[in-house]
Scaffold this active site. Structure first.
Site, PDB file in Angstrom:
ATOM      1  N   GLY A   1       0.650  -0.751  -0.049  1.00  0.00           N
ATOM      2  CA  GLY A   1       0.012  -0.081  -0.473  1.00  0.00           C
ATOM      3  C   GLY A   1       1.125   1.534  -0.110  1.00  0.00           C
ATOM      4  CD  GLU A   2       2.188   5.978  -0.677  1.00  0.00           C
ATOM      5  OE1 GLU A   2       2.474   5.448  -1.855  1.00  0.00           O
ATOM      6  OE2 GLU A   2       3.956   6.484  -0.393  1.00  0.00           O
ATOM      7  CB  SER A   3       5.339   2.599   3.768  1.00  0.00           C
ATOM      8  OG  SER A   3       5.922   3.696   3.606  1.00  0.00           O
TER       9      SER A   3
ATOM     10  CB  CYS B   1       5.517  -4.364  -1.063  1.00  0.00           C
ATOM     11  SG  CYS B   1       6.033  -2.731  -2.443  1.00  0.00           S
TER      12      CYS B   1
ATOM     13  CG  HIS C   1       2.889  -6.974  -3.868  1.00  0.00           C
ATOM     14  ND1 HIS C   1       2.228  -6.147  -3.272  1.00  0.00           N
ATOM     15  CD2 HIS C   1       4.418  -5.847  -4.653  1.00  0.00           C
ATOM     16  CE1 HIS C   1       2.219  -4.746  -3.175  1.00  0.00           C
ATOM     17  NE2 HIS C   1       3.501  -4.567  -3.626  1.00  0.00           N
TER      18      HIS C   1
ATOM     19  CD  GLU D   1       0.198  -9.052  -2.420  1.00  0.00           C
ATOM     20  OE1 GLU D   1       1.172  -9.322  -2.512  1.00  0.00           O
ATOM     21  OE2 GLU D   1       0.090  -7.616  -2.719  1.00  0.00           O
TER      22      GLU D   1
HETATM   23  N1  GLN Z   1       5.988   2.785  -3.214  1.00  0.00           N
HETATM   24  C1  GLN Z   1       5.390   2.518  -1.564  1.00  0.00           C
HETATM   25  C2  GLN Z   1       6.107   2.961  -0.219  1.00  0.00           C
HETATM   26  O1  GLN Z   1       6.571   3.418  -0.445  1.00  0.00           O
HETATM   27  C3  GLN Z   1       5.192   0.455  -1.307  1.00  0.00           C
HETATM   28  C4  GLN Z   1       4.134   0.625  -2.804  1.00  0.00           C
HETATM   29  C5  GLN Z   1       3.615  -1.472  -2.690  1.00  0.00           C
HETATM   30  O2  GLN Z   1       3.548  -1.595  -1.185  1.00  0.00           O
HETATM   31  N2  GLN Z   1       3.333  -1.714  -3.428  1.00  0.00           N
HETATM   32  O3  GLN Z   1       4.941   2.550   0.886  1.00  0.00           O
END
Ligand code: GLN
Length: 193
Positions: free
Chosen positions: A47-49, A78, A171, A173
């Site tokens: 996701g977006e950390s 990720c 990923h 999943e």
């Molecule tokens: N670029 C995202 C981040 O920095 C991570 C990307 C992902 O989870 N696919 O959080």
């Protein structure tokens, strides 16, 4: 049958649930401590950390997650890897620090630079090739002492583990291959390992 929690504050949690159900285990979408308490293991998805960490702090889940990771297995994929790391070099935010690795976010470039490629897995006593999906992936740039290397892509470590914590920069999943989830649920951090 194990109960596998998936942190469901944001990001790619539903696909993990499908994989776990295919392996015959129960899933719980975790948004609070009550749900987390029901879990034997936890996945922190992609996701977006930055957003993830903001929500974790807003919902007062930081300490609860750190305590969970000290006691039970956690798998970060990720963005999940970034959240579990000890250091993130190019950002001014505080990850959970559960695994002794240093990470660079978005190290392969932008969304358009996302890619699929074979990585070399080295776990369960077998070495094999695995097609991994990298989406705006982070890079592990340093593993401190005690961290095991479980997969590599070219010169990069893309899956690593220490104590209860497993991380992958790709990923698992998003493929049809259940191998990595099977490893996390049935083999990783089991007694005697
Ligand atoms: N670029 C995202 C981040 O920095 C991570 C990307 C992902 O989870 N696919 O959080």
């Amino acid at each position: 049958m194990a109960v596998i929690g998936i942190l469901a504050l944001q990001g790619d949690f539903e696909k993990h649930a499908l994989m776990i159900q295919k392996l015959g285990h129960e899933t719980v979408f975790v948004k609070d401590q009550i749900a987390l308490n029901k879990c034997d293991r936890l996945i922190i998805p992609g996701g977006e950390s930055t957003t993830f960490l903001k929500l974790i702090d807003r919902l007062n889940l930081r300490k609860v997650l750190i305590d969970f990771g000290a006691a039970k297995p956690v798998f970060g994929t990720c963005a999940g890897l970034i959240i579990l790391a000890k250091e993130v070099i190019n950002d001014n935010f505080k990850p959970l620090g559960l695994i002794d690795i240093e990470v660079s976010r978005n190290a392969y470039g932008r969304q358009i630079d996302s890619f699929i490629d074979d990585v070399n897995l080295d776990f369960n006593g077998a070495k094999e090739s695995y097609e991994a999906i990298f989406i705006r992936a982070p890079k592990i740039i340093k593993c401190f002492e005690g961290v095991r290397h479980l997969a590599c892509h070219m010169d990069d470590i893309v899956m690593a583990a220490n104590k209860n914590i497993l991380v992958a920069s790709f990923h698992p999943e998003l493929t049809d291959d259940l191998k990595i989830h099977d490893f996390f649920i049935n083999h990783f951090a089991r007694e005697g390992q």
